[in-house]
Scaffold this motif. Structure first.
Motif, PDB file in Angstrom:
ATOM      1  N   GLY A  13     -24.898  19.409  37.934  1.00  0.00           N
ATOM      2  CA  GLY A  13     -25.606  20.553  37.392  1.00  0.00           C
ATOM      3  C   GLY A  13     -26.952  20.776  38.053  1.00  0.00           C
ATOM      4  O   GLY A  13     -27.379  21.922  38.257  1.00  0.00           O
ATOM      5  N   ARG A  14     -27.624  19.693  38.399  1.00  0.00           N
ATOM      6  CA  ARG A  14     -28.928  19.810  39.083  1.00  0.00           C
ATOM      7  C   ARG A  14     -28.788  20.519  40.408  1.00  0.00           C
ATOM      8  O   ARG A  14     -29.539  21.478  40.704  1.00  0.00           O
ATOM      9  CB  ARG A  14     -29.516  18.413  39.281  1.00  0.00           C
ATOM     10  N   TRP A  15     -27.831  20.111  41.220  1.00  0.00           N
ATOM     11  CA  TRP A  15     -27.664  20.745  42.522  1.00  0.00           C
ATOM     12  C   TRP A  15     -27.125  22.166  42.395  1.00  0.00           C
ATOM     13  O   TRP A  15     -27.429  23.030  43.237  1.00  0.00           O
ATOM     14  CB  TRP A  15     -26.747  19.909  43.408  1.00  0.00           C
ATOM     15  N   LEU A  16     -26.361  22.432  41.357  1.00  0.00           N
ATOM     16  CA  LEU A  16     -25.889  23.801  41.131  1.00  0.00           C
ATOM     17  C   LEU A  16     -27.058  24.725  40.805  1.00  0.00           C
ATOM     18  O   LEU A  16     -27.149  25.841  41.334  1.00  0.00           O
ATOM     19  CB  LEU A  16     -24.863  23.813  39.993  1.00  0.00           C
ATOM     20  N   VAL A  17     -27.975  24.267  39.958  1.00  0.00           N
ATOM     21  CA  VAL A  17     -29.147  25.071  39.624  1.00  0.00           C
ATOM     22  C   VAL A  17     -30.018  25.279  40.864  1.00  0.00           C
ATOM     23  O   VAL A  17     -30.526  26.380  41.105  1.00  0.00           O
ATOM     24  CB  VAL A  17     -29.937  24.399  38.487  1.00  0.00           C
ATOM     25  N   ILE A  18     -30.209  24.237  41.656  1.00  0.00           N
ATOM     26  CA  ILE A  18     -31.000  24.366  42.885  1.00  0.00           C
ATOM     27  C   ILE A  18     -30.399  25.429  43.798  1.00  0.00           C
ATOM     28  O   ILE A  18     -31.115  26.297  44.331  1.00  0.00           O
ATOM     29  CB  ILE A  18     -31.082  23.009  43.606  1.00  0.00           C
ATOM     30  N   ALA A  19     -29.075  25.368  43.979  1.00  0.00           N
ATOM     31  CA  ALA A  19     -28.417  26.325  44.862  1.00  0.00           C
ATOM     32  C   ALA A  19     -28.542  27.749  44.330  1.00  0.00           C
ATOM     33  O   ALA A  19     -28.793  28.694  45.093  1.00  0.00           O
ATOM     34  CB  ALA A  19     -26.944  25.943  45.033  1.00  0.00           C
ATOM     35  N   LEU A  20     -28.378  27.934  43.019  1.00  0.00           N
ATOM     36  CA  LEU A  20     -28.459  29.279  42.438  1.00  0.00           C
ATOM     37  C   LEU A  20     -29.872  29.847  42.552  1.00  0.00           C
ATOM     38  O   LEU A  20     -30.046  31.035  42.867  1.00  0.00           O
ATOM     39  CB  LEU A  20     -28.018  29.242  40.972  1.00  0.00           C
ATOM     40  N   VAL A  21     -30.883  29.022  42.307  1.00  0.00           N
ATOM     41  CA  VAL A  21     -32.260  29.499  42.404  1.00  0.00           C
ATOM     42  C   VAL A  21     -32.600  29.878  43.846  1.00  0.00           C
ATOM     43  O   VAL A  21     -33.179  30.949  44.106  1.00  0.00           O
ATOM     44  CB  VAL A  21     -33.233  28.424  41.883  1.00  0.00           C
ATOM     45  N   GLN A  22     -32.232  29.032  44.783  1.00  0.00           N
ATOM     46  CA  GLN A  22     -32.532  29.331  46.187  1.00  0.00           C
ATOM     47  C   GLN A  22     -31.753  30.553  46.674  1.00  0.00           C
ATOM     48  O   GLN A  22     -32.267  31.354  47.473  1.00  0.00           O
ATOM     49  CB  GLN A  22     -32.211  28.118  47.068  1.00  0.00           C
ATOM     50  N   LEU A  23     -30.517  30.709  46.206  1.00  0.00           N
ATOM     51  CA  LEU A  23     -29.732  31.880  46.591  1.00  0.00           C
ATOM     52  C   LEU A  23     -30.358  33.155  46.035  1.00  0.00           C
ATOM     53  O   LEU A  23     -30.451  34.171  46.747  1.00  0.00           O
ATOM     54  CB  LEU A  23     -28.302  31.723  46.075  1.00  0.00           C
ATOM     55  N   ALA A  24     -30.782  33.126  44.769  1.00  0.00           N
ATOM     56  CA  ALA A  24     -31.415  34.304  44.180  1.00  0.00           C
ATOM     57  C   ALA A  24     -32.699  34.667  44.918  1.00  0.00           C
ATOM     58  O   ALA A  24     -32.965  35.845  45.206  1.00  0.00           O
ATOM     59  CB  ALA A  24     -31.697  34.049  42.701  1.00  0.00           C
ATOM     60  N   LYS A  25     -33.516  33.665  45.245  1.00  0.00           N
ATOM     61  CA  LYS A  25     -34.755  33.922  45.976  1.00  0.00           C
ATOM     62  C   LYS A  25     -34.467  34.529  47.347  1.00  0.00           C
ATOM     63  O   LYS A  25     -35.143  35.477  47.775  1.00  0.00           O
ATOM     64  CB  LYS A  25     -35.543  32.622  46.131  1.00  0.00           C
ATOM     65  N   ALA A  26     -33.464  33.986  48.038  1.00  0.00           N
ATOM     66  CA  ALA A  26     -33.143  34.485  49.373  1.00  0.00           C
ATOM     67  C   ALA A  26     -32.623  35.919  49.323  1.00  0.00           C
ATOM     68  O   ALA A  26     -33.003  36.758  50.150  1.00  0.00           O
ATOM     69  CB  ALA A  26     -32.114  33.564  50.034  1.00  0.00           C
ATOM     70  N   VAL A  27     -31.765  36.235  48.346  1.00  0.00           N
ATOM     71  CA  VAL A  27     -31.211  37.592  48.244  1.00  0.00           C
ATOM     72  C   VAL A  27     -32.318  38.604  47.965  1.00  0.00           C
ATOM     73  O   VAL A  27     -32.377  39.677  48.592  1.00  0.00           O
ATOM     74  CB  VAL A  27     -30.128  37.637  47.145  1.00  0.00           C
ATOM     75  N   LEU A  28     -33.208  38.287  47.042  1.00  0.00           N
ATOM     76  CA  LEU A  28     -34.292  39.214  46.714  1.00  0.00           C
ATOM     77  C   LEU A  28     -35.246  39.392  47.891  1.00  0.00           C
ATOM     78  O   LEU A  28     -35.716  40.505  48.166  1.00  0.00           O
ATOM     79  CB  LEU A  28     -35.053  38.699  45.492  1.00  0.00           C
ATOM     80  N   ARG A  29     -35.513  38.319  48.610  1.00  0.00           N
ATOM     81  CA  ARG A  29     -36.399  38.437  49.774  1.00  0.00           C
ATOM     82  C   ARG A  29     -35.731  39.225  50.899  1.00  0.00           C
ATOM     83  O   ARG A  29     -36.409  39.960  51.634  1.00  0.00           O
ATOM     84  CB  ARG A  29     -36.807  37.041  50.256  1.00  0.00           C
ATOM     85  N   MET A  30     -34.427  39.053  51.051  1.00  0.00           N
ATOM     86  CA  MET A  30     -33.715  39.847  52.050  1.00  0.00           C
ATOM     87  C   MET A  30     -33.767  41.333  51.711  1.00  0.00           C
ATOM     88  O   MET A  30     -33.905  42.183  52.601  1.00  0.00           O
ATOM     89  CB  MET A  30     -32.257  39.380  52.133  1.00  0.00           C
ATOM     90  N   LEU A  31     -33.655  41.663  50.430  1.00  0.00           N
ATOM     91  CA  LEU A  31     -33.765  43.064  50.028  1.00  0.00           C
ATOM     92  C   LEU A  31     -35.141  43.619  50.360  1.00  0.00           C
ATOM     93  O   LEU A  31     -35.271  44.743  50.858  1.00  0.00           O
ATOM     94  CB  LEU A  31     -33.485  43.195  48.524  1.00  0.00           C
ATOM     95  N   LEU A  32     -36.182  42.833  50.083  1.00  0.00           N
ATOM     96  CA  LEU A  32     -37.531  43.275  50.412  1.00  0.00           C
ATOM     97  C   LEU A  32     -37.705  43.468  51.915  1.00  0.00           C
ATOM     98  O   LEU A  32     -38.354  44.416  52.363  1.00  0.00           O
ATOM     99  CB  LEU A  32     -38.559  42.261  49.900  1.00  0.00           C
ATOM    100  N   LEU A  33     -37.109  42.580  52.691  1.00  0.00           N
ATOM    101  CA  LEU A  33     -37.273  42.632  54.145  1.00  0.00           C
ATOM    102  C   LEU A  33     -36.486  43.766  54.774  1.00  0.00           C
ATOM    103  O   LEU A  33     -37.025  44.542  55.573  1.00  0.00           O
ATOM    104  CB  LEU A  33     -36.862  41.291  54.758  1.00  0.00           C
TER     105      LEU A  33
END
Length: 241
Positions: A13-33
Motif C-alpha cells: 500500500g505504501r508504494w501504491l500511494v507513492i506511485a499514485l501521488v507521483q503520477l498525479a503530480k506529473a500529469v498536472l505538471r504536464m498539463l501546465l507545461l
C-alpha cells in the motif's frame, strides 16, 4: 499519506500511494507545461504574499502626507525617518525608505512577470524534470532498491535537464532562482540510497559524533539527528519526493 498507508496497508500500500501521488503530480505538471504553456515551473508555484507591501498605501495615492520624509546624517549618511512621518505600528517597517521601495518594486515585478516561452529544447528539459520521479519509480520496480541503476538514471535525467536549460537567456528572476534551487538540490543525491549506504552514511555519522563529543551543546542537536537519519532514509518522499 505515505506513512499512513504503510501503517494501514503495509509496504504494498505504501508504494501504491507513492506511485499514485507521483503520477498525479506529473500529469498536472504536464498539463501546465504542454496545455497551458506555464513555462518553467517554479517552487513555490505562486509568489508568496508580501503583507508588508500590501499594508502600504496604493501607488496612485500621491498626497503629500503619504510621502515618507527622512533625514540623512551629514557625517554618517544614515537615513532616519522623521517622527512626524512615522506610520502606525501595524504598517511600520524598520528599513530605510529606499530599501522598502526596492522590495516593493521587486515584488511587483515578480507578480506581473509572465512565464518565459520555452522552445523545443527547454520544453524537453522541463519534460525530463517532470518525468524523473516516474522514471525513478519504474526503475526501482525493475531493478530493486539496492541497485545503482535507479540512482544513476535519476541523476542523469536531472543533470541533463539542467544542462539543456543552462543556456536559456531572458529568464525572469523567479525562473533563475528556480534553476539555482534545482542545482543545489543535486546535493540530495549524496543522501540517497545506495550512495548514502555505501559512502555517505559512515562519514556523516562520524562527523556528527565528532561534533557531539568535542563541541559543547552541539550534541543536543546532533545526537537526535543521528537517531533520526535511519527513519528519514526509509521514507521515500523525504529523500526523493
Amino acid at each position: 499519506m505515505e506513512m499512513g498507508a504503510a501503517k494501514v496497508w503495509g509496504e504494498v500500500g505504501r508504494w501504491l500511494v507513492i506511485a499514485l501521488v507521483q503520477l498525479a503530480k506529473a500529469v498536472l505538471r504536464m498539463l501546465l507545461l504542454l496545455w497551458f504553456k506555464a513555462g518553467l515551473q517554479t517552487s513555490p508555484p505562486i509568489v508568496p504574499l508580501d503583507r508588508e507591501t500590501q499594508a502600504q498605501p496604493p501607488d496612485g495615492d500621491h498626497s503629500p502626507g503619504n510621502h515618507e520624509q527622512s533625514y540623512v546624517g551629514k557625517r554618517s549618511n544614515r537615513v532616519v525617518r522623521t517622527l512626524q512621518n512615522t506610520p502606525s505600528l501595524h504598517s511600520r517597517h524598520w528599513g530605510a525608505p529606499q530599501q522598502r521601495e526596492g522590495r516593493q518594486q521587486q515584488h511587483h515585478e515578480e507578480l506581473s512577470a509572465t512565464p518565459t516561452p520555452l522552445g523545443l529544447q527547454e520544453t524537453i528539459a522541463e519534460f525530463l524534470y517532470i518525468a524523473r520521479p516516474l522514471l525513478h519509480l519504474l526503475s526501482l520496480g525493475l531493478w530493486g532498491q539496492r541497485s545503482w541503476k535507479p540512482w544513476l538514471l535519476a541523476g542523469v535525467v536531472d543533470v541533463t535537464s539542467l544542462s539543456l536549460l543552462s543556456d536559456r537567456k531572458g529568464l525572469t528572476r523567479r525562473e533563475r532562482r528556480e534553476l539555482r534551487r534545482r542545482t543545489i538540490l543535486l546535493l540530495y543525491y549524496l543522501l540517497r540510497s545506495p550512495f548514502y549506504d555505501r559512502f555517505s552514511e559512515a562519514r556523516i555519522l562520524f562527523l556528527l559524533q565528532l561534533l557531539a563529543d568535542h563541541v559543547p551543546g552541539v550534541g543536543l542537536v546532533t545526537r537526535p539527528l543521528m537517531d533520526y537519519l535511519p527513519t528519514w532514509q526509509k521514507i521515500y518522499f523525504y529523500s526523493w519526493g
